[in-house]
Write a protein that holds these residues in place. Structure first.
Motif: not given
Length: 262
Positions: A73-92
């Motif tokens: 829970e602490a790691a999630l809160r810390e990570a979510a204090s910055g920009p969050i990317l949902v999906d990244t598209g394909g390698p192309w």
């Protein structure tokens, strides 16, 4: 009977920014899926969405190379204090993704959390651009360097990242481990970044053929429609969910049963 509900595509090109507090949502790249040739081939790529905390700014203190805590829970809160990317598209699409992020003042090293809604290549093809981010791909939660953390994500128990920001288990399209990101309190209400729970607006006659578990996906679709004011689908324009009032009969509207697949 419940109030009538219809869905309507949201006009506009990407990037599409939906301001909010404590989080804004930016649809960076709009996914697509188009038949190509006569042999059943499809050219496709997935939508990419950025969730920006109101308190974060490009001049903010750089993140550490990895979250300091190994408690989930602490790691999630810390990570979510910055920009969050949902999906990244394909390698192309790597160059287009980096350019779209730069347009929002975000570099790959700024991204604290990457959520992959499911494991298909057109949705998680650029994970390697974010080696310093916490990764949640389907139900696998991993710190930089390959340290996997336990969690209790289920349909009954979402992962809470911050106030009004959750990850939901929305199984069906890719099996039992698909997820969606739910952002409350935006200018358009609750935004659900749904991966391929919805491929696109108006997919009622096609989504079942692409689903590994249509029964579970129908349940997920109904759950998303019940909560969302705006849905970001995996391969098309965002669409609004409008409740109450008269139900139009035009081709651009759907009631809840039709949108869920009934």
């Amino acid at each position: 009977m419940g109030s009538p509900m219809r869905t309507e595509p949201l006009p506009g090109e990407t990037p599409l920014r939906v301001p909010g507090g404590p989080y804004s949502v930016v649809v960076l790249l709009r996914g697509y899926a188009e038949p190509e040739g006569a042999g059943g081939a499809v050219r496709a790529d997935g939508s990419v969405t950025l969730v920006l905390p109101r308190a974060w700014a490009p001049a903010a203190r750089p993140r550490s190379a990895r979250p300091e805590s190994v408690e989930t829970e602490a790691a999630l809160r810390e990570a979510a204090s910055g920009p969050i990317l949902v999906d990244t598209g394909g390698p192309w699409a790597g160059e287009a993704l980096l350019a779209a992020l730069a347009g929002q003042g975000v570099g790959p090293g700024d991204v604290g959390l990457v959520v992959g809604t499911h494991g298909h290549s057109d949705h998680v093809g650029n994970l390697g651009l974010f080696p310093g981010a916490l990764l949640l791909v389907s139900h696998d939660l991993c710190l930089p360097g390959g340290l996997y953390l336990p969690h209790a994500l289920s349909e009954e128990r979402p992962l809470r990242l911050g106030p009004g920001l959750e990850v939901w288990a929305t199984p069906g399209h890719g099996g039992q481990r698909d997820v969606s990101v739910v952002v409350e309190g935006t200018a358009l209400g609750t935004v659900v970044v749904a991966g391929d729970v919805f491929e696109r607006h108006g997919d009622e006659e096609s989504w079942q053929a692409l689903s590994e578990d249509p029964v579970a996906q129908e349940r997920s679709r109904r759950r998303v429609l019940a909560a969302a004011d705006l849905v970001v689908p995996g391969h098309g324009a965002p669409f609004r969910v409008i409740r109450g009032g008269p139900r139009p009969c035009g081709p651009e509207t759907r009631d809840m049963d039709a949108a869920a697949g009934h």
